[in-house]
Write a protein that holds these residues in place. Structure first.
Motif, short mmCIF file in Angstrom:
data_model
loop_
_atom_site.label_atom_id
_atom_site.label_comp_id
_atom_site.label_asym_id
_atom_site.label_seq_id
_atom_site.Cartn_x
_atom_site.Cartn_y
_atom_site.Cartn_z
N GLN A 108 -9.48 -0.87 0.91
CA GLN A 108 -8.41 -1.84 1.39
C GLN A 108 -8.75 -1.73 3.06
O GLN A 108 -8.91 -2.95 3.60
CB GLN A 108 -7.17 -1.15 1.34
CG GLN A 108 -6.43 -1.33 -0.21
CD GLN A 108 -6.34 -2.73 -0.35
OE1 GLN A 108 -5.51 -3.39 0.45
NE2 GLN A 108 -6.74 -3.29 -1.46
N PHE B 133 -7.57 3.21 -0.71
CA PHE B 133 -7.37 3.03 0.85
C PHE B 133 -8.50 2.57 1.56
O PHE B 133 -8.51 1.57 2.46
CB PHE B 133 -6.62 4.24 1.53
CG PHE B 133 -5.14 4.23 1.06
CD1 PHE B 133 -4.27 2.93 1.06
CD2 PHE B 133 -4.41 5.60 1.01
CE1 PHE B 133 -2.81 3.31 1.07
CE2 PHE B 133 -3.24 5.61 1.00
CZ PHE B 133 -2.32 4.35 0.79
N MET C 231 -3.82 -3.04 2.73
CA MET C 231 -3.48 -1.94 3.24
C MET C 231 -4.15 -1.07 4.29
O MET C 231 -5.18 -1.09 4.41
CB MET C 231 -2.89 -1.17 2.11
CG MET C 231 -2.07 -1.70 1.25
SD MET C 231 -1.50 -0.62 -0.39
CE MET C 231 -0.59 -2.08 -1.33
N GLU C 232 -3.13 -0.23 4.92
CA GLU C 232 -3.92 0.79 5.92
C GLU C 232 -3.83 2.00 5.29
O GLU C 232 -2.84 2.41 4.17
CB GLU C 232 -3.16 0.78 7.32
CG GLU C 232 -3.17 -0.34 8.20
CD GLU C 232 -2.73 0.07 9.62
OE1 GLU C 232 -3.36 0.66 10.21
OE2 GLU C 232 -1.72 -0.56 9.82
N ASP D 273 -2.94 5.73 4.81
CA ASP D 273 -1.88 6.42 5.28
C ASP D 273 -2.06 7.96 5.01
O ASP D 273 -1.83 8.30 3.70
CB ASP D 273 -0.37 5.97 4.63
CG ASP D 273 0.93 6.72 5.04
OD1 ASP D 273 0.74 7.97 5.65
OD2 ASP D 273 1.71 5.93 5.04
N VAL E 30 3.09 3.45 10.10
CA VAL E 30 1.87 2.72 9.16
C VAL E 30 2.66 1.88 8.11
O VAL E 30 3.71 2.44 7.42
CB VAL E 30 1.02 3.59 8.40
CG1 VAL E 30 0.21 2.67 7.40
CG2 VAL E 30 0.28 4.40 9.42
N GLY F 85 2.88 0.45 5.04
CA GLY F 85 2.30 0.43 3.67
C GLY F 85 3.12 0.04 2.47
O GLY F 85 4.38 -0.16 2.63
N HIS G 167 8.36 2.39 10.24
CA HIS G 167 7.29 2.84 9.79
C HIS G 167 6.07 3.13 10.80
O HIS G 167 5.75 1.95 11.60
CB HIS G 167 6.61 2.04 8.54
CG HIS G 167 7.58 2.38 7.49
ND1 HIS G 167 6.93 1.98 6.23
CD2 HIS G 167 8.69 2.76 7.12
CE1 HIS G 167 7.88 2.12 5.49
NE2 HIS G 167 9.19 2.82 5.89
N LEU H 91 5.99 4.08 -0.35
CA LEU H 91 5.33 5.49 -0.32
C LEU H 91 6.47 6.58 0.02
O LEU H 91 6.08 7.89 -0.28
CB LEU H 91 4.40 5.25 1.11
CG LEU H 91 3.31 4.42 0.72
CD1 LEU H 91 2.18 4.33 2.07
CD2 LEU H 91 2.46 4.47 -0.66
N TYR I 176 0.60 10.04 3.70
CA TYR I 176 1.01 9.90 1.89
C TYR I 176 -0.18 10.68 1.23
O TYR I 176 0.18 11.26 0.30
CB TYR I 176 0.89 8.31 1.91
CG TYR I 176 1.18 8.15 0.24
CD1 TYR I 176 2.12 8.48 -0.38
CD2 TYR I 176 0.20 7.33 -0.31
CE1 TYR I 176 2.51 8.08 -1.66
CE2 TYR I 176 0.34 7.00 -1.54
CZ TYR I 176 1.45 7.39 -2.38
OH TYR I 176 1.58 7.35 -3.60
N SER J 29 1.10 -5.57 0.10
CA SER J 29 0.34 -6.17 1.04
C SER J 29 0.99 -7.39 1.64
O SER J 29 1.43 -8.41 1.03
CB SER J 29 -0.72 -6.95 0.08
OG SER J 29 -1.48 -5.90 -0.69
#
Length: 504
Positions: free
Chosen positions: A418, A415, A430-431, A433, A190, A192, A188, A218, A436, A195
RNA sequence: GCGCCUCUAGCUCAACUGGCAGAGCAACGGACUCUUAAUCCGCAGGUUCGGGGUUCAAGUCCCCGGAGGCGCACCA
């Protein structure tokens, strides 16, 4: 490890290693088909069997060998004048693989046997099988040299066979309900969908760092957006966290997504799935786990996190409370609340520290704080909550499910909060994305999704106290000497494309 | 990551308050005409996890390190 000397023992050294052996019957088949044979009786039927030698009793002009294959055991009976090279047969070693052909007979002492005419050594065991009575019980040896464990300890083999059956049934169960199995990326850009801290790896040609996935979530929802209304994936995910009897850094997760459904639909699906698998694998929906009974017969209790906290602590909490009030209640319960946590995180912490481990019978713990559920849809009747539940069995989380958040603007905002947590040092937050979010803008219908830890489920169904018992090769610290990582393989100083020369 | 416990022959395990490192099985050489963990005779097997220290003497006591198990923390 020291090799066992083979001395005058029958050996493959200097001989041609067989390319194949024609097996006509398994040990179990022979036992079943000739169960009616009387002691001393000869069947007249010839079979070819193959397996590993577990015991050998050469006795003068007779040789008795206990041969084990993947499903059972059968005795080889060598008789002088009948068996080819009887002396050599008697010199085979415990652990050797042998293929033998002969008539099925029952010895005078009543043991069903293959009265060997011809036989061939298929592979030799240079290390032996451990103590012939006690086998191998050292836990570290059992995991590091699992192939040995599997021959010597029937329970180890049975557990992995049962795990395989469980996953096979699981696939059929889902396919029978219109789900199709898909495979999404493990690498990936990212990390995602959960957590957790990821493992990082690197792609040379792209010169890009990639993460091993922490969840397929995702990508699976992007498939729903793409028109796959019911999908599931059973696959390995990787989380860079501690190892314990309940945690392996790589573990197998089932995730499924169902369009047009909400989390209440999945509550029913979850309890039916688990109870059906229990019946299929153990014959009952009343599981024995450790020294207790775990009854997974549906319906399971449904309760909110807040009801459960109240039951177990006598304290009523809510996410609407001022943070200062929650902090006071938490510290009264001995639960530390860190700076930067909101009310939702504080409530979750209280639940996890005081309540979760005390829940034995299956409970569907409903309505998590929205703050700690960044991918779950807001509760239709409480703005601070999410439509999310976790299935807790024997005090542990087995499944996590929610009505999926489909609004791209709302998801972007989640997001972003986060990312704010990340900026404050929360490495598991989380980052954002973009791919997504872009997909959500193409339209995710009402959808519910669920993840189930397959190893944890296997532990429950197979009464395993350690996750390592249900994983063929659990992660262990590399043992000195026997492990060669990239650095010690002589490639550490070799860069980029040159490395291919060494790795081809 | 922290705490507690464990590590002795290939395997399973002994070795008292510090006093010559042992057994069973496996292996190796042999005997044995229906064995069932066969039995019997013989032979061999060790960096006591690694390193340092205390002591006349260390498997044993102390310190450092390694691996494993369990608990805690994190998570599923």
């Amino acid at each position: 490890m020291e090799l066992r000397g083979r001395g005058g023992m029958t050996s493959l050294t200097g001989k041609e290693r067989p390319y194949r052996f024609e097996v006509s019957a398994s040990a179990a088949e022979v036992c079943k088909r000739f169960s009616g044979l009387e002691p001393g009786e000869e069947s007249g039927a010839s079979v070819s069997v193959a397996g590993r030698i577990m015991l050998s009793r050469p006795q003068g002009r007779y040789v008795f060998i206990q041969l084990k294959d993947s499903g059972g055991s059968i005795q080889l009976f060598g008789v002088e004048g009948v068996a080819k090279d009887l002396k050599e047969l008697g010199r085979l070693s415990l652990g050797d693989w042998v293929g033998a052909t002969g008539e099925v007979v029952r010895t005078r002492r009543g043991e069903l046997s293959v009265k060997v005419t011809t036989w061939v050594l298929l592979a030799e065991s240079r290390h032996g099988l451990g103590d012939k009575w006690k086998g191998v019980s050292d836990v570290e040896l059992r995991y590091r040299r699992r192939e040995l464990d599997l021959w010597v300890n029937d329970e180890s083999r049975a557990r992995l066979v049962a795990r395989s059956a469980m996953i096979s049934h699981l696939r059929r169960w889902l396919e029978g309900r219109g789900f199709i199995e898909v495979e999404t990326p493990i690498l990936h850009p990212v990390a995602g969908g959960a957590s957790a801290r990821p493992f990082v790896t690197h792609h040379n040609s792209l010169d890009a760092d990639l993460y091993l996935r922490i969840a397929p979530e995702l990508y699976l929802k992007r498939l729903v957006i793409g028109g796959f209304e019911r999908v599931f994936e059973i696959g390995r995910v990787f989380r860079n966290e501690g190892i314990s009897p309940r945690h392996n850094p790589e573990f197998t997760m089932l995730e499924l997504y169902q369009a047009y459904a909400d989390y209440r639909d999945l509550m029913v699906l979850c309890e039916q799935l688990v109870s059906d698998l229990a019946r299929e694998i153990t014959g009952s929906t009343r599981l024995v786990y450790g020294d207790r009974v775990l009854d997974v017969t549906p319906p399971w209790r449904r309760a909110t996190m807040f009801e459960l906290i109240s039951e177990h602590t006598g304290v009523d909490v809510s996410v609407e409370m001022p943070l200062s009030e929650l902090r006071r209640l938490a510290s009264g319960l001995g639960v530390p609340v860190q700076d930067g946590w909101g009310p939702g995180k504080a409530v979750l912490e209280i639940y996890e520290k005081t309540t979760e481990a005390n829940l034995w019978d299956p409970v569907l713990v409903c309505d998590y704080p929205k703050e700690v559920s960044p991918l779950a849809r807001e509760h239709r009747s409480a703005a601070a909550l999410a439509e999310r539940f976790e299935a807790v069995l024997a005090g542990r989380e087995l499944a996590n499910a929610f009505s999926e958040l489909a609004d791209p603007d709302e998801q972007r905002a989640r997001f972003e909060s986060q990312m704010a947590l990340r900026a404050h040092g929360d490495e598991e937050a989380m980052e954002l994305d973009e791919d997504y979010l872009r997909a959500l803008e193409d339209g995710l219908p009402p959808t519910a999704g669920m993840g189930i830890g397959i190893d944890r489920l296997a532990m429950l169904l197979l009464n395993a106290q350690s996750i390592r018992e249900v994983i063929a090769f659990p992660t262990l610290r590399p043992a000195g000497g026997s492990f060669r990582g990239p650095a010690s393989a002589g490639l550490a100083g070799v860069s980029g494309d040159d490395r291919e020369i060494f790795e081809q």
